[in-house]
Enzyme design. Structure first.
Site, PDB file in Angstrom:
ATOM      1  N   HIS B  58       0.826  -1.212   0.000  1.00 52.79           N
ATOM      2  CA  HIS B  58       0.000   0.000   0.000  1.00 52.79           C
ATOM      3  C   HIS B  58       0.855   1.255   0.000  1.00 52.79           C
ATOM      4  O   HIS B  58       0.377   2.332   0.339  1.00 52.79           O
ATOM      5  CB  HIS B  58      -0.921   0.015   1.215  1.00 52.79           C
ATOM      6  CG  HIS B  58      -1.727  -1.228   1.381  1.00 52.79           C
ATOM      7  ND1 HIS B  58      -2.587  -1.675   0.409  1.00 52.79           N
ATOM      8  CD2 HIS B  58      -1.786  -2.141   2.386  1.00 52.79           C
ATOM      9  CE1 HIS B  58      -3.144  -2.809   0.805  1.00 52.79           C
ATOM     10  NE2 HIS B  58      -2.670  -3.113   2.000  1.00 52.79           N
ATOM     11  N   HIS B 220      -7.190  -4.803  -0.977  1.00 57.27           N
ATOM     12  CA  HIS B 220      -6.524  -6.092  -1.218  1.00 57.27           C
ATOM     13  C   HIS B 220      -7.262  -6.830  -2.319  1.00 57.27           C
ATOM     14  O   HIS B 220      -7.184  -8.048  -2.422  1.00 57.27           O
ATOM     15  CB  HIS B 220      -6.506  -6.946   0.044  1.00 57.27           C
ATOM     16  CG  HIS B 220      -6.024  -6.207   1.240  1.00 57.27           C
ATOM     17  ND1 HIS B 220      -6.881  -5.607   2.127  1.00 57.27           N
ATOM     18  CD2 HIS B 220      -4.769  -5.961   1.673  1.00 57.27           C
ATOM     19  CE1 HIS B 220      -6.158  -5.006   3.052  1.00 57.27           C
ATOM     20  NE2 HIS B 220      -4.891  -5.196   2.811  1.00 57.27           N
TER      21      HIS B 220
END
Ligand SMILES: Nc1ncnc2c1ncn2[C@@H]1O[C@H](COP(=O)(O)OP(=O)(O)OP(=O)(O)O)[C@@H](O)[C@H]1O
Ligand SMILES: [Mg+2]
Lengths: 194, 334
Positions: B58, B220
């Protein structure tokens, strides 16, 4: 009864199963999770082997603690915290008893405290709970394990990542239940279920 | 799969090493961990420590927000996998200056459990730890029968608000009160144009047709709420703002901060076009936009798409906190 030898045979066999089934476990985690369960546990299995090779544990408590620490420090994800906590609780309890049923019950209590799940939520608890019950009666069989794993298929997940997909979780095996199934199959094969 | 890497197994460790060596003025690695701490220790003295962390993939979240005015330390887990408690505990210890440590957790079962275990470990050491669990993604139904809403891009507003407050000397309890007040005012929703490929997996977590998009996808690759044919930016904005409008029930005159966040593979050019359309629609609706930010902040590896975060500024001091000086790899402001 869980002697040091049985624990070691049990865990070596589990580690072997995990590395063989790594891709399958991650595949199970793909439609209802994030596809990492096999990789997570494979990291744990490698770490357990490394820890046990480095130092032969002196007793059952030391063996269970070494397994717990390897899981806690190398797996990550939900399953690292859960399996790590279960083995840590088993290690603690092993100071007072070597009875398999008591040790597994302590592990299950740890899982429930950490994850807040009960049976029927489509998690590894759905395998641990019936296995603990069967072990208490001295009757753990492969069929009980297989049935418990298979029973997660029609369940709707209400805990963990699989709960995000709601009804779409129905019809898939829970990856954590499957890996717990391997854990108990190894236990049975190692002669530790009695 | 085409990725710039060596062995996928080492990708997180090698990323951390690259980060520390590229930006030694901001971050240092804690020995034998993938946890990073502020290089400038004097900037932490006497203040409550603020830490965060989660799975990697991320970037720049979370380590890119370590520095004066934001995080004290951050933990990088394996790709899309929450970090382990021993590493979180190491970050807690490094961040603690005797005033306690506040943890910003994103609402995923793995993160919640591992941070919880780390807190148990810190308790034994007598370090006081409190936390907030961010759950800004409105794509997911918030019910007691699920894990609840996920933590996504709005988390960086939480980092910024708490970081500014901690830097100004807020106590652990004050941070907790502030975090709880801010939390329900941050909401996010995303649209994805393509899935992300986890290096160790080698293929995308989900696939979309060439002309297809999906609303509500998580960071995700968690499935969203609807797929449809690709549409112009304005229409995407209409859909996402519609969801946010319903969630906030916002009115003309309400004041917001707006974050347009790239998911990893979407060019800034497209993100600016999207922001333009967001600002146009908000203007038409009479909404007062007091703060804006555009860029790749909470990415999802090589996913294409954007997320839109609205932060309702119901307290004037929150805008001051957003504008408060900060000096990190990913967010700097004088
Ligand atoms: N609250 C819970 N209680 C018991 N078991 C759980 C809980 N949450 C998840 N699980 C189990 O964990 C398994 C998933 O483990 P996995 O290693 O994939 O972690 P994860 O959920 O992907 O974590 P992360 O989100 O951090 O990556 C599930 O299949 C389920 O059996
Ligand atoms: Mg998973």
């Amino acid at each position: 009864m869980l002697t040091t030898d049985i624990i070691l045979t049990w865990i070596h066999d589990f580690d072997k199963k995990i590395s063989e089934k790594k891709d399958y476990l991650s595949e199970l985690d793909t439609p209802i999770g994030d596809g990492d369960h096999g990789n997570n546990l494979a990291r744990g299995a490698e770490a357990i082997e490394a820890a046990l090779n480095k130092e032969t544990p002196a007793d059952a408590t030391a063996a269970l603690r070494a397994i717990a620490m390897a899981l806690v420090s190398k797996v990550g994800g939900a399953s690292g915290a859960l399996y790590g906590t279960a083995f840590l609780e088993m290690a603690k309890t092993s100071r007072d008893t070597t009875k398999t049923a008591d040790l597994l019950a302590a592990g299950l209590a740890g899982l429930q405290k950490r994850g807040g799940a009960t049976t029927g939520e489509k998690t590894m608890i759905d395998v641990w709970a019936p296995v603990v019950t069967a072990t208490k009666g001295g009757q753990l069989t492969q069929k009980i394990i297989d049935d418990a794993v298979a029973a997660t298929k029609p369940m709707r997940a209400t805990k963990g990542r699989a709960s995000y997909v709601g009804d779409s979780s129905i019809g898939h095996l829970d990856p954590g239940a499957v890996s717990s199934g391997y854990l108990f199959t190894s236990l049975l094969e190692a002669g530790g279920a009695k | 799969m085409k990725k710039i890497m060596n062995d996928p197994k080492n990708i997180v460790a090698e990323m951390v090493e690259g980060m520390v060596r590229a930006y030694p003025q901001f971050v240092e690695r804690l020995p034998e961990t993938e946890a990073l701490v502020r290089s400038d220790k004097s900037s932490m003295t006497g203040k409550v420590g603020l830490i965060s962390g989660g799975g990697s993939g991320h970037e720049p979240t979370h380590a890119g927000f370590i520095g004066e005015g934001m995080l004290s330390a951050a933990v990088c887990g394996q790709v899309f996998t929450s970090p382990t408690p021993d590493q979180i505990y190491a970050a807690i210890k490094a961040a603690d200056q005797g005033k306690g440590v506040f943890m910003v957790i994103k609402n995923y079962s793995g993160d919640v459990m591992n941070f919880d275990m780390a807190k148990d470990m810190a308790d034994l050491d007598g370090i006081e730890v409190k936390s907030i669990t961010v759950d800004d993604d409105i794509a997911v139904e918030n019910s007691t029968f699920t894990q609840g809403r996920r933590g996504v891009a709005g988390t960086i507003f939480m980092h910024k608000i708490l970081g500014a407050a901690a830097d100004q000397g807020a106590s652990l309890t004050e941070l907790e009160t502030l975090a709880k007040k801010v939390l329900p005012n941050i909401k996010t929703i995303a649209v994805a144009l393509s899935g992300a490929t986890v290096p160790e997996v080698g293929k995308p977590g989900f696939t979309l047709a060439d002309d297809e998009l999906e609303y509500g996808v998580g960071i995700h690759g968690e499935p969203g709420y609807r797929k449809e044919k690709m549409r112009p930016s304005k229409d995407l904005v209409k859909e996402l703002l519609g969801k946010l409008k319903a969630a906030f029930n916002y009115q003309a005159g309400d004041k917001f901060a707006v974050l347009v966040n790239g998911m990893g593979a979407t060019p800034l050019m497209e993100q600016f076009v999207f922001m333009r359309d967001v600002l146009n629609q908000l203007k038409d609706e009479g909404v007062n936009v007091a703060f804006t930010k555009v860029g790749n902040y909470m990415t999802s590896l090589d996913m294409a798409g954007v997320s839109l975060t609205l932060f309702k500024l119901t307290d004037d001091s929150w805008l001051d906190n957003l504008n408060y000086p900060v000096n990190t790899i990913a967010w700097t402001q004088k």
